[in-house]
Design a protein around this motif. Structure first.
Motif, PDB file in Angstrom:
ATOM      1  N   SER A  80      -0.748  -5.440  -2.636  1.00 21.41           N
ATOM      2  CA  SER A  80       0.537  -5.133  -3.268  1.00 21.41           C
ATOM      3  C   SER A  80       0.739  -3.635  -3.483  1.00 21.41           C
ATOM      4  CB  SER A  80       0.637  -5.850  -4.624  1.00 21.41           C
ATOM      5  OG  SER A  80      -0.339  -5.333  -5.531  1.00 21.41           O
ATOM      6  N   ALA A  81      -0.246  -2.809  -3.116  1.00 23.20           N
ATOM      7  CA  ALA A  81      -0.135  -1.376  -3.415  1.00 23.20           C
ATOM      8  C   ALA A  81      -0.552  -0.468  -2.275  1.00 23.20           C
ATOM      9  CB  ALA A  81      -0.967  -1.040  -4.665  1.00 23.20           C
ATOM     10  N   CYS A  82      -0.951  -1.012  -1.139  1.00 30.02           N
ATOM     11  CA  CYS A  82      -1.425  -0.192  -0.023  1.00 30.02           C
ATOM     12  C   CYS A  82      -0.574  -0.436   1.218  1.00 30.02           C
ATOM     13  CB  CYS A  82      -2.893  -0.501   0.297  1.00 30.02           C
ATOM     14  SG  CYS A  82      -4.023  -0.232  -1.075  1.00 30.02           S
ATOM     15  N   SER A  83      -0.578   0.536   2.116  1.00 30.47           N
ATOM     16  CA  SER A  83       0.104   0.384   3.401  1.00 30.47           C
ATOM     17  C   SER A  83      -0.927   0.038   4.465  1.00 30.47           C
ATOM     18  CB  SER A  83       0.823   1.680   3.777  1.00 30.47           C
ATOM     19  OG  SER A  83      -0.122   2.685   4.122  1.00 30.47           O
ATOM     20  N   SER A  84      -0.473  -0.601   5.534  1.00 24.35           N
ATOM     21  CA  SER A  84      -1.379  -0.902   6.641  1.00 24.35           C
ATOM     22  C   SER A  84      -0.591  -1.199   7.902  1.00 24.35           C
ATOM     23  CB  SER A  84      -2.283  -2.088   6.314  1.00 24.35           C
ATOM     24  OG  SER A  84      -3.215  -2.305   7.368  1.00 24.35           O
ATOM     25  N   THR A  85      -1.098  -0.699   9.014  1.00 23.25           N
ATOM     26  CA  THR A  85      -0.540  -1.066  10.313  1.00 23.25           C
ATOM     27  C   THR A  85      -1.207  -2.348  10.798  1.00 23.25           C
ATOM     28  OG1 THR A  85      -2.201   0.133  11.621  1.00 23.25           O
ATOM     29  CG2 THR A  85      -0.292   1.390  10.850  1.00 23.25           C
ATOM     30  N   THR A  86      -0.715  -2.843  11.908  1.00 18.09           N
ATOM     31  CA  THR A  86      -1.397  -3.939  12.571  1.00 18.09           C
ATOM     32  C   THR A  86      -2.525  -3.369  13.429  1.00 18.09           C
ATOM     33  OG1 THR A  86       0.134  -3.833  14.439  1.00 18.09           O
ATOM     34  CG2 THR A  86       0.701  -5.327  12.630  1.00 18.09           C
ATOM     35  N   ASN A  87      -3.245  -4.241  14.098  1.00 22.88           N
ATOM     36  CA  ASN A  87      -4.317  -3.824  15.007  1.00 22.88           C
ATOM     37  C   ASN A  87      -3.678  -3.322  16.296  1.00 22.88           C
ATOM     38  OD1 ASN A  87      -6.745  -3.482  16.279  1.00 22.88           O
ATOM     39  ND2 ASN A  87      -7.525  -5.524  15.819  1.00 22.88           N
ATOM     40  N   GLN A  88      -3.778  -2.030  16.578  1.00 22.22           N
ATOM     41  CA  GLN A  88      -3.066  -1.476  17.716  1.00 22.22           C
ATOM     42  C   GLN A  88      -3.765  -0.227  18.245  1.00 22.22           C
ATOM     43  OE1 GLN A  88       0.442   0.278  14.999  1.00 22.22           O
ATOM     44  NE2 GLN A  88       0.380   1.194  17.037  1.00 22.22           N
ATOM     45  N   THR A  89      -3.192   0.361  19.278  1.00 19.53           N
ATOM     46  CA  THR A  89      -3.696   1.613  19.833  1.00 19.53           C
ATOM     47  C   THR A  89      -3.052   2.788  19.106  1.00 19.53           C
ATOM     48  OG1 THR A  89      -4.049   0.642  22.022  1.00 19.53           O
ATOM     49  CG2 THR A  89      -3.872   3.042  21.905  1.00 19.53           C
ATOM     50  N   ILE A 113      -5.069   7.480  13.733  1.00 20.62           N
ATOM     51  CA  ILE A 113      -6.426   7.159  14.171  1.00 20.62           C
ATOM     52  C   ILE A 113      -6.392   6.949  15.684  1.00 20.62           C
ATOM     53  CG2 ILE A 113      -8.394   5.608  13.961  1.00 20.62           C
ATOM     54  CD1 ILE A 113      -7.506   4.844  11.234  1.00 20.62           C
ATOM     55  N   PRO A 114      -6.905   7.903  16.463  1.00 21.09           N
ATOM     56  CA  PRO A 114      -6.903   7.729  17.920  1.00 21.09           C
ATOM     57  C   PRO A 114      -7.874   6.612  18.328  1.00 21.09           C
ATOM     58  CG  PRO A 114      -7.270  10.036  17.283  1.00 21.09           C
ATOM     59  CD  PRO A 114      -7.467   9.197  16.054  1.00 21.09           C
ATOM     60  N   GLY A 115      -7.455   5.825  19.311  1.00 28.54           N
ATOM     61  CA  GLY A 115      -8.350   4.790  19.826  1.00 28.54           C
ATOM     62  C   GLY A 115      -7.664   3.449  19.967  1.00 28.54           C
ATOM     63  N   HIS A 116      -8.340   2.540  20.649  1.00 26.62           N
ATOM     64  CA  HIS A 116      -7.811   1.208  20.877  1.00 26.62           C
ATOM     65  C   HIS A 116      -8.229   0.261  19.748  1.00 26.62           C
ATOM     66  CE1 HIS A 116      -6.486   2.365  24.853  1.00 26.62           C
ATOM     67  NE2 HIS A 116      -7.701   2.823  25.124  1.00 26.62           N
ATOM     68  N   LEU A 117      -7.356  -0.695  19.466  1.00 26.33           N
ATOM     69  CA  LEU A 117      -7.628  -1.746  18.474  1.00 26.33           C
ATOM     70  C   LEU A 117      -8.093  -1.144  17.151  1.00 26.33           C
ATOM     71  CD1 LEU A 117      -9.392  -4.358  20.783  1.00 26.33           C
ATOM     72  CD2 LEU A 117      -6.986  -4.236  20.114  1.00 26.33           C
ATOM     73  N   ARG A 118      -7.265  -0.272  16.583  1.00 26.90           N
ATOM     74  CA  ARG A 118      -7.559   0.358  15.295  1.00 26.90           C
ATOM     75  C   ARG A 118      -6.499  -0.053  14.284  1.00 26.90           C
ATOM     76  NH1 ARG A 118     -11.136   4.615  15.572  1.00 26.90           N
ATOM     77  NH2 ARG A 118     -11.276   4.185  13.325  1.00 26.90           N
ATOM     78  N   ILE A 119      -6.863  -0.010  13.014  1.00 27.56           N
ATOM     79  CA  ILE A 119      -5.956  -0.333  11.908  1.00 27.56           C
ATOM     80  C   ILE A 119      -5.977   0.832  10.933  1.00 27.56           C
ATOM     81  CG2 ILE A 119      -5.471  -1.893   9.981  1.00 27.56           C
ATOM     82  CD1 ILE A 119      -6.852  -4.114  11.548  1.00 27.56           C
ATOM     83  N   LEU A 120      -4.802   1.334  10.549  1.00 28.04           N
ATOM     84  CA  LEU A 120      -4.708   2.427   9.586  1.00 28.04           C
ATOM     85  C   LEU A 120      -4.230   1.865   8.256  1.00 28.04           C
ATOM     86  CD1 LEU A 120      -4.795   5.400   8.796  1.00 28.04           C
ATOM     87  CD2 LEU A 120      -2.474   5.642   9.723  1.00 28.04           C
ATOM     88  N   THR A 121      -5.107   1.903   7.258  1.00 27.92           N
ATOM     89  CA  THR A 121      -4.792   1.415   5.917  1.00 27.92           C
ATOM     90  C   THR A 121      -4.880   2.571   4.934  1.00 27.92           C
ATOM     91  OG1 THR A 121      -5.678  -0.792   6.417  1.00 27.92           O
ATOM     92  CG2 THR A 121      -5.432  -0.213   4.097  1.00 27.92           C
ATOM     93  N   LEU A 122      -3.826   2.769   4.148  1.00 24.26           N
ATOM     94  CA  LEU A 122      -3.769   3.862   3.171  1.00 24.26           C
ATOM     95  C   LEU A 122      -3.329   3.302   1.824  1.00 24.26           C
ATOM     96  CD1 LEU A 122      -1.826   6.382   5.418  1.00 24.26           C
ATOM     97  CD2 LEU A 122      -4.269   6.484   4.889  1.00 24.26           C
ATOM     98  N   CYS A 123      -4.134   3.565   0.788  1.00 24.24           N
ATOM     99  CA  CYS A 123      -3.756   3.078  -0.531  1.00 24.24           C
ATOM    100  C   CYS A 123      -3.003   4.128  -1.337  1.00 24.24           C
ATOM    101  CB  CYS A 123      -4.990   2.594  -1.287  1.00 24.24           C
ATOM    102  SG  CYS A 123      -5.557   0.992  -0.676  1.00 24.24           S
ATOM    103  N   GLU A 124      -3.230   5.393  -1.060  1.00 24.06           N
ATOM    104  CA  GLU A 124      -2.412   6.443  -1.663  1.00 24.06           C
ATOM    105  C   GLU A 124      -2.622   7.743  -0.895  1.00 24.06           C
ATOM    106  OE1 GLU A 124       0.670   7.370  -4.295  1.00 24.06           O
ATOM    107  OE2 GLU A 124      -0.337   5.456  -3.921  1.00 24.06           O
TER     108      GLU A 124
END
Length: 212
Positions: free
Chosen positions: A42-51, A130-141
């Motif tokens: 409920s408080a963090c951002s996140s992408t899907t699994n992607q390049t 985040i460079p690379g394949h099948l990565r997820i970027l999650t940021l809480c703040e």
């Protein structure tokens, strides 16, 4: 370049976007003032699994950034942040991911906030990618500190070939409008152009061809 003043956390509730969104983990949740140490969903951002997943913040003006603070997720998968690049600049080329690098995040322990010194880098956009394949970027703040907005004056000397008369005010306004549009196409926005002095016009004579 001159900085007008110093503010607190420049990132707080700014306009943000990310390359993709996992569920309800919207990009805005990384700048809501809640570090997400409890109920990360409920408080963090996140992408899907992607390049090459990325997240971008728009400061709306150019600021001189002194440091960026990143708070990592306090649950599983804290290693997802490893290798993320912090980039700062004024270009939107490649979604802003070609701007100069402030720092590369080697790792951040779960639930910890780490500070990265950016040595007064100037920019309107702050990206994490985040460079690379099948990565997820999650940021809480994400917190950004620095000075600004910055005022920049640049003097340009131009030679123009045109049949229009630059002695007419409407023609001068039209030319500046075209220049601003060309700069916007290169990712340079929020600029104001004006004549520092009235342009001088030279008349070029062309010899008529025989029979004309």
């Amino acid at each position: 370049m001159k900085a007008n003043g110093t503010e607190g956390n420049l990132a707080l509730r700014r306009n943000v976007t990310q390359s993709s969104t996992y569920g309800l983990w919207f990009a805005e949740k990384a700048v809501d003032g809640n570090p997400g140490l409890v109920k990360s969903w409920s408080a963090c951002s996140s992408t899907t699994n992607q390049t090459d997943p990325w997240w971008r913040l728009d400061l709306r003006d150019t600021y001189r950034v002194t440091r960026v603070i990143i708070t990592n997720i306090n649950e599983c998968c804290a290693e997802r942040i490893n290798g993320a690049e912090i980039r700062i600049g004024n270009s939107l080329e490649n979604n802003g991911n070609n701007n100069p690098i402030c720092a590369v995040i080697s790792s951040i322990p779960a639930g910890v906030s780490s500070t990265y010194i950016c040595n007064n880098m100037d920019g309107q956009y702050v990206n994490l990618i985040i460079p690379g394949h099948l990565r997820i970027l999650t940021l809480c703040e994400v917190e950004i500190y620095g000075e600004g907005p910055c005022l920049k004056q640049t003097f340009v000397k131009m030679k123009l070939k045109s049949s229009l008369s630059l002695s007419e005010a409407a023609t001068r306004v039209q030319l500046l409008t075209q220049l601003e549009s060309a700069l916007a196409g290169r990712g340079i926005s929020n600029v104001t152009l004006r004549w520092s002095q009235l342009p001088k016009q030279e008349v070029m004579w062309k010899e008529a061809a025989p029979g004309e």
